[in-house]
Design an enzyme around this catalytic site. Structure first.
Site, PDB file in Angstrom:
ATOM      1  N   ASP A 126       2.028  -1.998  -4.378  1.00 27.54           N
ATOM      2  CA  ASP A 126       0.746  -1.285  -4.411  1.00 27.54           C
ATOM      3  C   ASP A 126       0.064  -1.658  -5.711  1.00 27.54           C
ATOM      4  OD1 ASP A 126      -1.319   0.921  -4.559  1.00 27.54           O
ATOM      5  OD2 ASP A 126      -0.208   1.663  -2.835  1.00 27.54           O
ATOM      6  N   GLY A 159       0.864  -1.183   0.000  1.00 30.83           N
ATOM      7  CA  GLY A 159       0.000   0.000   0.000  1.00 30.83           C
ATOM      8  C   GLY A 159       0.892   1.221   0.000  1.00 30.83           C
ATOM      9  N   HIS A 197      -7.838   0.327  18.555  1.00 33.49           N
ATOM     10  CA  HIS A 197      -7.461   1.519  17.793  1.00 33.49           C
ATOM     11  C   HIS A 197      -8.689   2.082  17.082  1.00 33.49           C
ATOM     12  CE1 HIS A 197      -5.309   4.331  15.320  1.00 33.49           C
ATOM     13  NE2 HIS A 197      -5.782   3.766  14.225  1.00 33.49           N
ATOM     14  N   ASP A 251      -1.721   6.312  18.473  1.00 31.17           N
ATOM     15  CA  ASP A 251      -2.487   6.709  19.665  1.00 31.17           C
ATOM     16  C   ASP A 251      -1.543   7.091  20.807  1.00 31.17           C
ATOM     17  OD1 ASP A 251      -4.838   6.051  18.277  1.00 31.17           O
ATOM     18  OD2 ASP A 251      -4.584   3.950  18.817  1.00 31.17           O
ATOM     19  N   ASN A 281     -11.577  -2.653   3.161  1.00 27.60           N
ATOM     20  CA  ASN A 281     -10.233  -2.985   3.670  1.00 27.60           C
ATOM     21  C   ASN A 281     -10.098  -4.431   4.148  1.00 27.60           C
ATOM     22  OD1 ASN A 281      -9.665  -0.396   3.043  1.00 27.60           O
ATOM     23  ND2 ASN A 281      -9.335   0.326   5.127  1.00 27.60           N
TER      24      ASN A 281
HETATM   25  P1  NAI Z   1      -4.414   5.933   0.783  1.00 24.52           P
HETATM   26  O1  NAI Z   1      -5.658   5.772   0.028  1.00 24.52           O
HETATM   27  O2  NAI Z   1      -3.650   7.210   0.637  1.00 24.52           O
HETATM   28  O3  NAI Z   1      -3.376   4.769   0.412  1.00 24.52           O
HETATM   29  C1  NAI Z   1      -3.713   3.428   0.434  1.00 24.52           C
HETATM   30  C2  NAI Z   1      -2.955   2.730  -0.654  1.00 24.52           C
HETATM   31  O4  NAI Z   1      -3.322   1.346  -0.623  1.00 24.52           O
HETATM   32  C3  NAI Z   1      -3.251   3.246  -2.057  1.00 24.52           C
HETATM   33  O5  NAI Z   1      -2.064   3.620  -2.720  1.00 24.52           O
HETATM   34  C4  NAI Z   1      -3.899   2.050  -2.740  1.00 24.52           C
HETATM   35  O6  NAI Z   1      -3.613   1.984  -4.134  1.00 24.52           O
HETATM   36  C5  NAI Z   1      -3.293   0.901  -1.959  1.00 24.52           C
HETATM   37  N1  NAI Z   1      -3.996  -0.362  -2.130  1.00 24.52           N
HETATM   38  C6  NAI Z   1      -5.320  -0.611  -2.244  1.00 24.52           C
HETATM   39  N2  NAI Z   1      -5.555  -1.922  -2.404  1.00 24.52           N
HETATM   40  C7  NAI Z   1      -4.353  -2.516  -2.379  1.00 24.52           C
HETATM   41  C8  NAI Z   1      -3.941  -3.867  -2.508  1.00 24.52           C
HETATM   42  N3  NAI Z   1      -4.820  -4.863  -2.655  1.00 24.52           N
HETATM   43  N4  NAI Z   1      -2.619  -4.128  -2.453  1.00 24.52           N
HETATM   44  C9  NAI Z   1      -1.719  -3.145  -2.272  1.00 24.52           C
HETATM   45  N5  NAI Z   1      -2.052  -1.848  -2.150  1.00 24.52           N
HETATM   46  C10 NAI Z   1      -3.359  -1.551  -2.210  1.00 24.52           C
HETATM   47  O7  NAI Z   1      -4.748   5.674   2.302  1.00 24.52           O
HETATM   48  P2  NAI Z   1      -3.835   6.038   3.547  1.00 24.52           P
HETATM   49  O8  NAI Z   1      -4.133   7.391   4.034  1.00 24.52           O
HETATM   50  O9  NAI Z   1      -2.461   5.701   3.164  1.00 24.52           O
HETATM   51  O10 NAI Z   1      -4.372   5.004   4.645  1.00 24.52           O
HETATM   52  C11 NAI Z   1      -4.186   3.625   4.467  1.00 24.52           C
HETATM   53  C12 NAI Z   1      -4.821   2.865   5.602  1.00 24.52           C
HETATM   54  O11 NAI Z   1      -4.163   3.159   6.831  1.00 24.52           O
HETATM   55  C13 NAI Z   1      -6.291   3.212   5.820  1.00 24.52           C
HETATM   56  O12 NAI Z   1      -7.011   2.039   6.090  1.00 24.52           O
HETATM   57  C14 NAI Z   1      -6.258   4.091   7.041  1.00 24.52           C
HETATM   58  O13 NAI Z   1      -7.464   4.059   7.758  1.00 24.52           O
HETATM   59  C15 NAI Z   1      -5.138   3.437   7.819  1.00 24.52           C
HETATM   60  N6  NAI Z   1      -4.564   4.267   8.858  1.00 24.52           N
HETATM   61  C16 NAI Z   1      -4.201   3.650  10.014  1.00 24.52           C
HETATM   62  C17 NAI Z   1      -3.642   4.344  11.045  1.00 24.52           C
HETATM   63  C18 NAI Z   1      -3.218   3.635  12.276  1.00 24.52           C
HETATM   64  O14 NAI Z   1      -2.871   4.308  13.243  1.00 24.52           O
HETATM   65  N7  NAI Z   1      -3.202   2.318  12.340  1.00 24.52           N
HETATM   66  C19 NAI Z   1      -3.453   5.795  10.953  1.00 24.52           C
HETATM   67  C20 NAI Z   1      -3.808   6.357   9.675  1.00 24.52           C
HETATM   68  C21 NAI Z   1      -4.362   5.607   8.674  1.00 24.52           C
END
Ligand code: NAI
Length: 344
Positions: free
Chosen positions: A50, A8, A195, A167, A111
């Site tokens: 990705d 990702g 979380h 967090d 997701n």
């Molecule tokens: P984003 O949309 O900017 O990036 C996600 C990426 O995943 C995209 O480039 C997309 O093409 C890729 N993707 C989608 N399906 C895929 C697959 N099957 N294989 C490989 N890559 C794939 O989203 P962002 O902002 O990067 O967030 C990603 C995740 O992280 C979200 O679920 C978000 O809620 C989570 N998150 C978790 C946090 C935590 O503290 N654990 C904090 C912030 C975000």
């Protein structure tokens, strides 16, 4: 030689057909996590995976003069397998982020399947890797990962982590603001539970350096730690959720895992883990009735060395927060397990 994978890695979702009905996040700044890993002397090889854009991100990063050799992979030509093959650590921030008004649970529909697919890939070609799940809802995606690894016969609970470090980072920052302390090594605050919203439980009573939160500020501070992510989602106004602070937090956790793997001692960070499979976990399972919980994890060469029961000696207010968290977690965990075990 340490091989790290970011699944990702490109950030900015929505270009593929399946996300047609979702507004595109378009924040395009997930690369900071890949950048931090590229800069780390602990990483020798960095594979970026990705469904879009990884050749560009990888080529860009490859011009940086740090040690790690970078390559980018797309799903075509079995790119996932090549990216994951024999990885030592796999960090998964793949999937859609929140938009204003969404809870992390709202992300489940899309997701859950993405995480399951990536974990299957990991199980097939990198069964010994540390797996760090960032994709939300972590409270459900980690149980999905565990069940998927179990079904593949390669589940090592000591190596599966839900990344809740953001967090803790938020709690440290917000408390430092109130208590007039410097952030960083001077102040660490365990944040336990899960979380997502009320499942996030900051334990200010267990802060590393004696701080007192004034009574009139306590509730607002707890709320800010629990819902701090919403501040970012709102401020980004439709362009996604935390990415830069998440990259910092994700890297902080990954770095500790890698340092511990190399033999460094005394590295502790809370993480969302499978309690029945890790030393110390049974005691927390007994107290909460849950199989998954975020608790302070002492890291070692093989992952979780032990978890410490964070529930002993907490205040009555904290006990009340834990009770609410347990209820929410129960549902989130069950949802993940059911999904993982339902044939597609
Ligand atoms: P984003 O949309 O900017 O990036 C996600 C990426 O995943 C995209 O480039 C997309 O093409 C890729 N993707 C989608 N399906 C895929 C697959 N099957 N294989 C490989 N890559 C794939 O989203 P962002 O902002 O990067 O967030 C990603 C995740 O992280 C979200 O679920 C978000 O809620 C989570 N998150 C978790 C946090 C935590 O503290 N654990 C904090 C912030 C975000």
């Amino acid at each position: 030689m340490v091989k790290a994978v970011v699944a990702g890695a490109s950030g900015g979702i929505g270009q593929t057909e399946i996300y047609q009905d979702m507004p595109r996040a378009d924040n395009g700044d997930k690369q900071p996590l890949s950048l931090l890993l590229k800069l780390s002397p602990l990483v020798d090889e960095l594979a970026l995976y990705d469904v879009v854009n990884t050749p560009g991100v990888a080529t860009d990063l490859s011009h940086i003069s740090s040690t790690a050799k970078v390559s980018g992979y797309l799903p075509k030509d079995d790119g996932g397998k090549a990216a994951f093959k024999d990885a030592d650590i796999i960090v998964i921030p793949a999937g859609i982020p929140r938009k204003p008004g969404m809870t992390r649970d709202d992300l489940f529909k899309i997701n859950a399947g993405i995480v399951k697919g990536l974990i299957e890939l990991a199980a097939d070609v990198a069964p010994n890797a540390f797996i760090l799940v960032i994709s939300n809802p972590v409270n459900s995606t980690v149980p999905i990962a565990a069940e998927t690894l179990k079904a593949k016969g390669v589940f090592n609970p000591k190596k599966l982590f839900g990344v809740t470090t953001l967090d803790i980072v938020r709690a440290e920052t917000f408390v430092a603001e109130i208590a007039g302390k410097k952030t960083g090594s001077e102040l660490t605050i365990p944040v336990i539970g899960g979380h997502s919203g009320e499942t996030i439980v900051p334990l200010f009573s267990k802060a590393s350096s004696g701080i007192t939160i004034p009574d009139d500020k306590y509730d607002a501070l707890v709320n800010r730690v629990q819902f701090g992510g919403d501040e970012v989602v709102k401020a980004k106004d439709g362009a996604g959720s935390a990415t830069l602070s998440m990259a910092f937090a994700g890297f902080r956790f990954a770095e500790k895992v890698l340092k511990a793997a190399k033999g460094e001692k005394g590295l502790v960070e809370p993480s969302f883990v499978y309690l029945p499979g890790v030393p110390g976990g049974e005691e927390i399972k007994e107290a909460t009735g849950l199989d998954f919980f975020s608790a302070p994890v002492e890291l070692g060469p093989n992952g979780v060395e032990k978890v410490t029961n964070p529930l002993t000696g907490i205040t009555d207010k904290e006990k009340a927060l834990v009770d609410v968290a347990i209820k929410g977690l129960k549902d989130n965990i069950e949802k993940g397990i059911t999904f993982a075990n339902t044939p597609a």
